[in-house]
Design a protein around this motif. Structure first.
Motif, mmCIF file in Angstrom:
data_model
loop_
_atom_site.group_PDB
_atom_site.id
_atom_site.type_symbol
_atom_site.label_atom_id
_atom_site.label_comp_id
_atom_site.label_asym_id
_atom_site.label_seq_id
_atom_site.Cartn_x
_atom_site.Cartn_y
_atom_site.Cartn_z
ATOM 1 N N THR A 7 -11.227 -1.382 -4.187
ATOM 2 C CA THR A 7 -10.095 -1.479 -3.673
ATOM 3 C C THR A 7 -9.882 -1.097 -2.171
ATOM 4 O O THR A 7 -10.768 -0.003 -2.012
ATOM 5 N N ASP A 9 -6.931 0.052 0.577
ATOM 6 C CA ASP A 9 -5.702 0.332 0.575
ATOM 7 C C ASP A 9 -4.817 -0.234 1.868
ATOM 8 O O ASP A 9 -5.492 -0.497 2.578
ATOM 9 N N ARG A 10 -3.580 -0.552 1.497
ATOM 10 C CA ARG A 10 -2.984 -1.141 2.668
ATOM 11 C C ARG A 10 -3.012 -0.140 3.795
ATOM 12 O O ARG A 10 -3.195 1.038 3.653
ATOM 13 N N GLY A 13 -1.002 3.078 3.533
ATOM 14 C CA GLY A 13 -0.946 3.377 2.439
ATOM 15 C C GLY A 13 -1.432 4.974 1.994
ATOM 16 O O GLY A 13 -1.205 5.339 0.960
ATOM 17 N N ARG A 17 -0.756 6.769 -1.471
ATOM 18 C CA ARG A 17 -1.946 7.309 -2.210
ATOM 19 C C ARG A 17 -1.830 8.736 -2.669
ATOM 20 O O ARG A 17 -1.758 8.939 -3.558
ATOM 21 N N GLY A 51 -9.407 3.505 0.220
ATOM 22 C CA GLY A 51 -9.902 2.992 -0.987
ATOM 23 C C GLY A 51 -10.341 3.455 -2.228
ATOM 24 O O GLY A 51 -10.524 4.741 -1.929
ATOM 25 N N PHE A 73 -1.750 3.612 -8.963
ATOM 26 C CA PHE A 73 -1.945 3.095 -7.582
ATOM 27 C C PHE A 73 -1.575 1.705 -7.399
ATOM 28 O O PHE A 73 -0.981 1.212 -6.408
ATOM 29 N N LEU A 78 -0.227 0.199 -3.508
ATOM 30 C CA LEU A 78 -1.459 0.477 -2.751
ATOM 31 C C LEU A 78 -2.372 -0.216 -2.222
ATOM 32 O O LEU A 78 -2.497 -0.360 -1.086
ATOM 33 N N PRO A 79 -3.032 -0.933 -3.178
ATOM 34 C CA PRO A 79 -4.220 -1.827 -2.623
ATOM 35 C C PRO A 79 -3.900 -3.194 -1.934
ATOM 36 O O PRO A 79 -2.973 -3.846 -2.271
#
Length: 94
Positions: A7, A9-10, A13, A17, A51, A73, A78-79
């Motif tokens: 994954t 993260d945005r 994020g 997180r 991530g 998450f 989050l992803p």
């Protein structure tokens, strides 16, 4: 069957997180029997989590997708991306 889950993260994020990390860790602990390895990807500073990489046992891809979907998450959004790929452990032998 084994799967690799990667994954990313945005971009905004990190706060998501950190706010959801205790629940995420509890989720991993509750599923420890199916986890081969898990941990965060880090930025170039070697500290900031950006991530995740998870190696898991699952009956099939649908079960691996459910594993990701039920992670706190994921529930928190989050992803930015998730890649689930069948994986085979070669080394160390186990």
């Amino acid at each position: 069957m084994q799967f690799s889950i990667v994954t990313v993260d945005r971009p905004d994020g990190l706060e998501i997180r950190l706010a959801n990390r205790p629940a995420h860790l509890a989720y991993l602990e509750a599923n420890a029997a199916r986890i081969i390895a898990a941990g965060p990807h880090l930025s170039a500073d070697g500290q900031t989590m950006i991530g995740s990489l998870l190696l898991i046992e699952a009956a099939d891809r649908a079960e691996a997708e459910r594993f990701v979907a039920e992670d706190p998450f994921s529930k928190a959004g989050l992803p930015a991306s998730v890649v689930i790929t069948p994986w085979r452990r070669v080394y160390p032998k186990g």
